[in-house]
Design a protein around this motif. Structure first.
Motif, PDB file in Angstrom:
ATOM      1  N   TRP A 193      28.464  22.315 151.398  1.00 40.59           N
ATOM      2  CA  TRP A 193      29.666  23.154 151.571  1.00 40.59           C
ATOM      3  C   TRP A 193      29.302  24.638 151.615  1.00 40.59           C
ATOM      4  O   TRP A 193      29.847  25.391 152.414  1.00 40.59           O
ATOM      5  CB  TRP A 193      30.631  22.868 150.424  1.00 40.59           C
ATOM      6  N   ILE A 194      28.365  25.058 150.764  1.00 41.35           N
ATOM      7  CA  ILE A 194      27.961  26.469 150.736  1.00 41.35           C
ATOM      8  C   ILE A 194      27.259  26.849 152.037  1.00 41.35           C
ATOM      9  O   ILE A 194      27.514  27.916 152.620  1.00 41.35           O
ATOM     10  CB  ILE A 194      27.061  26.741 149.517  1.00 41.35           C
ATOM     11  N   LEU A 195      26.367  25.992 152.521  1.00 40.39           N
ATOM     12  CA  LEU A 195      25.661  26.288 153.768  1.00 40.39           C
ATOM     13  C   LEU A 195      26.613  26.364 154.956  1.00 40.39           C
ATOM     14  O   LEU A 195      26.388  27.133 155.903  1.00 40.39           O
ATOM     15  CB  LEU A 195      24.595  25.231 154.035  1.00 40.39           C
ATOM     16  N   ALA A 196      27.673  25.564 154.910  1.00 45.05           N
ATOM     17  CA  ALA A 196      28.627  25.556 156.034  1.00 45.05           C
ATOM     18  C   ALA A 196      29.490  26.809 156.082  1.00 45.05           C
ATOM     19  O   ALA A 196      30.210  27.023 157.066  1.00 45.05           O
ATOM     20  CB  ALA A 196      29.514  24.315 155.953  1.00 45.05           C
ATOM     21  N   ILE A 197      29.404  27.637 155.054  1.00 48.69           N
ATOM     22  CA  ILE A 197      30.204  28.870 155.029  1.00 48.69           C
ATOM     23  C   ILE A 197      29.569  29.962 155.882  1.00 48.69           C
ATOM     24  O   ILE A 197      30.265  30.739 156.550  1.00 48.69           O
ATOM     25  CB  ILE A 197      30.380  29.357 153.571  1.00 48.69           C
ATOM     26  N   PHE A 198      28.232  30.008 155.890  1.00 54.37           N
ATOM     27  CA  PHE A 198      27.524  31.089 156.589  1.00 54.37           C
ATOM     28  C   PHE A 198      27.538  30.859 158.097  1.00 54.37           C
ATOM     29  O   PHE A 198      27.226  29.766 158.585  1.00 54.37           O
ATOM     30  CB  PHE A 198      26.081  31.170 156.088  1.00 54.37           C
ATOM     31  N   GLN A 199      27.871  31.909 158.840  1.00 54.15           N
ATOM     32  CA  GLN A 199      27.982  31.800 160.291  1.00 54.15           C
ATOM     33  C   GLN A 199      26.626  31.613 160.968  1.00 54.15           C
ATOM     34  O   GLN A 199      26.558  31.047 162.065  1.00 54.15           O
ATOM     35  CB  GLN A 199      28.666  33.052 160.860  1.00 54.15           C
ATOM     36  N   ASP A 200      25.562  32.083 160.337  1.00 52.22           N
ATOM     37  CA  ASP A 200      24.237  31.953 160.947  1.00 52.22           C
ATOM     38  C   ASP A 200      23.629  30.565 160.730  1.00 52.22           C
ATOM     39  O   ASP A 200      22.597  30.254 161.327  1.00 52.22           O
ATOM     40  CB  ASP A 200      23.281  33.009 160.358  1.00 52.22           C
ATOM     41  N   ALA A 201      24.241  29.757 159.897  1.00 51.31           N
ATOM     42  CA  ALA A 201      23.683  28.438 159.596  1.00 51.31           C
ATOM     43  C   ALA A 201      24.052  27.443 160.697  1.00 51.31           C
ATOM     44  O   ALA A 201      25.106  27.547 161.341  1.00 51.31           O
ATOM     45  CB  ALA A 201      24.194  27.938 158.254  1.00 51.31           C
ATOM     46  N   ASP A 202      23.185  26.472 160.901  1.00 50.61           N
ATOM     47  CA  ASP A 202      23.466  25.427 161.895  1.00 50.61           C
ATOM     48  C   ASP A 202      24.649  24.559 161.478  1.00 50.61           C
ATOM     49  O   ASP A 202      25.302  23.947 162.333  1.00 50.61           O
ATOM     50  CB  ASP A 202      22.231  24.541 162.082  1.00 50.61           C
ATOM     51  N   LEU A 203      24.910  24.493 160.174  1.00 47.94           N
ATOM     52  CA  LEU A 203      26.005  23.658 159.671  1.00 47.94           C
ATOM     53  C   LEU A 203      27.317  24.421 159.544  1.00 47.94           C
ATOM     54  O   LEU A 203      28.261  23.924 158.916  1.00 47.94           O
ATOM     55  CB  LEU A 203      25.624  23.071 158.306  1.00 47.94           C
ATOM     56  N   TYR A 204      27.404  25.589 160.133  1.00 47.21           N
ATOM     57  CA  TYR A 204      28.600  26.419 159.965  1.00 47.21           C
ATOM     58  C   TYR A 204      29.849  25.671 160.430  1.00 47.21           C
ATOM     59  O   TYR A 204      29.957  25.221 161.572  1.00 47.21           O
ATOM     60  CB  TYR A 204      28.452  27.714 160.765  1.00 47.21           C
TER      61      TYR A 204
END
Length: 386
Positions: free
Chosen positions: A284-295
């Motif tokens: 969930w935390i990784l999906a918050i960042f726009q630069d992440a592949d899981l955004y």
């Protein structure tokens, strides 16, 4: 077999004689080497290791003259006594009295062997489940070297999501009560016969891990990427399949620990639960960042009914089969231990009753005379004597 230190000097000079001593010693219940030097004690242990490479040696001593022998053995045990601390400092294990050796071998030794073998086999299984989906995915992407997992969350797997449960198992799990293991000496034969760690168990876990990885890849690809569409008409993104596959890996590896755990308590169940919760928190935390592949993908995944259908389908197609193998072996061991405990208890009762019978017979046969060959006088003989 009793052999003196002087005889050992001559025996060690001839390899054939030394091998003959080992052969004869194997046929004896005990071998006593009297008046030997510290070097000769070490030579005896070394001789056994050289003549019988498959054997495991244990040396126990309480003084400085036993240090060489303790170091030469596979396992060294030192007794803290009046002769100083040299033996205990050089040993792998140390305790205060010789009687604790029984518990060290039958309880701690056996359980350590069982837990460590399970830990090793689990690591093979865990790596198969985690890595092989990327191999199976290569047949789908024409081996283009495209990875299926997000690399950031992939690094967290062995750190946060699949480490503590198996560590707690390897430290605290107990297959049977210590008193039962001490009483039933035959339960120690599991380690001597390589019952828990052999090629069959190795290939079994590798095969189970490879099969589960194949199921994860097929269901995630054909159940999501080829047939999953959102309400707006778009199909699911590539990373969603990888995230669901990684979710299945986390769930399966944690459920696996539950399958072979014997001692269920609040601590190990809480750690397994937290390992799964921490994974969803990280995703969930990784999906918050726009630069992440899981955004933005975690919210799409968690609200989709297809995610739950695929996930539970993977668990149902893999864990239940694994449960059959694990529980079958578990109940076989439990039944064997219970049968051995019952037999040992019956033997103790029989021995106790036999001992009481012998005591009663000896009391009845007591004549009051110092010499057993003298028979007591009958009533007629006593009257005649008088």
């Amino acid at each position: 077999l009793v052999i003196s230190g002087e005889a050992l000097i001559h025996a060690m000079k001839n390899q054939s004689v030394a091998g003959l001593i080992v052969d004869i010693g194997e046929q004896c219940k005990a071998v006593v080497a009297c008046r030997v030097s510290p070097k000769q004690k070490q030579e005896v242990v070394t001789l056994v290791r050289e003549q019988r490479p498959e054997a495991n040696t244990l040396a126990i001593g309480d003084g400085a003259n036993d240090v060489n022998m303790i170091i030469a053995a596979h396992v060294g045990v030192g007794i803290k006594g009046v002769e100083g601390q040299q033996a205990s400092r050089a040993a792998d294990y140390a305790f205060g009295e010789f009687k604790h050796l029984r518990r060290l071998i039958l309880v701690h030794g056996r359980e350590s062997y069982r837990r460590n073998t399970t830990l090793i086999l689990y690591n093979f299984y865990k790596n198969m489940v985690l890595v092989l989906p990327q191999f199976w995915f290569g047949f789908i992407n024409a081996f283009s070297a495209q990875v299926i997992y997000d690399q950031i969350i992939f690094q967290f797997f062995n750190v946060f999501h699949a480490s503590l449960p198996i560590v707690l198992f390897a430290i605290f799990d107990e297959e049977a009560p210590p008193d039962q293991l001490i009483t039933d000496v035959r339960s120690y034969e599991a380690g001597q016969n390589d019952k828990y760690f052999n090629l069959w168990h190795y290939w079994q876990q590798v095969g189970i891990g490879g099969f589960q990885a194949f199921v994860i890849t097929v269901l995630c690809y054909y159940g999501l990427e080829l047939s999953f569409t959102y309400n707006n008409g778009f199909v699911t993104q590539y990373w969603v399949s990888g995230l669901v596959a990684f979710t299945a890996c986390v769930l399966l590896t944690n459920f696996k620990v539950l399958l072979f755990t014997n001692s269920f308590n609040f601590l190990n169940q809480t750690v397994i639960f937290l390992s799964i919760v921490v994974y969803f928190a990280n995703a969930w935390i990784l999906a918050i960042f726009q630069d992440a592949d899981l955004y933005g993908l975690f919210d799409q995944m968690i609200v989709s009914p297809r995610f739950y259908i695929v996930t539970f389908g993977i668990i149902g197609a893999t864990t239940f089969i694994d449960m059959g193998f694990t529980r079958w072996a578990y109940f076989n061991v439990k039944l064997a231990l219970q049968a051995k405990a019952t037999e040992a208890r019956e033997l103790r009762i029989t021995t106790l009753l036999l001992g009481r019978t012998l005591v009663k017979q000896s009391l009845k046969a007591y004549t009051g005379f110092a010499f057993a060959q003298e028979e007591p006088l009958t009533k007629e003989q006593m009257e005649f004597t008088n």
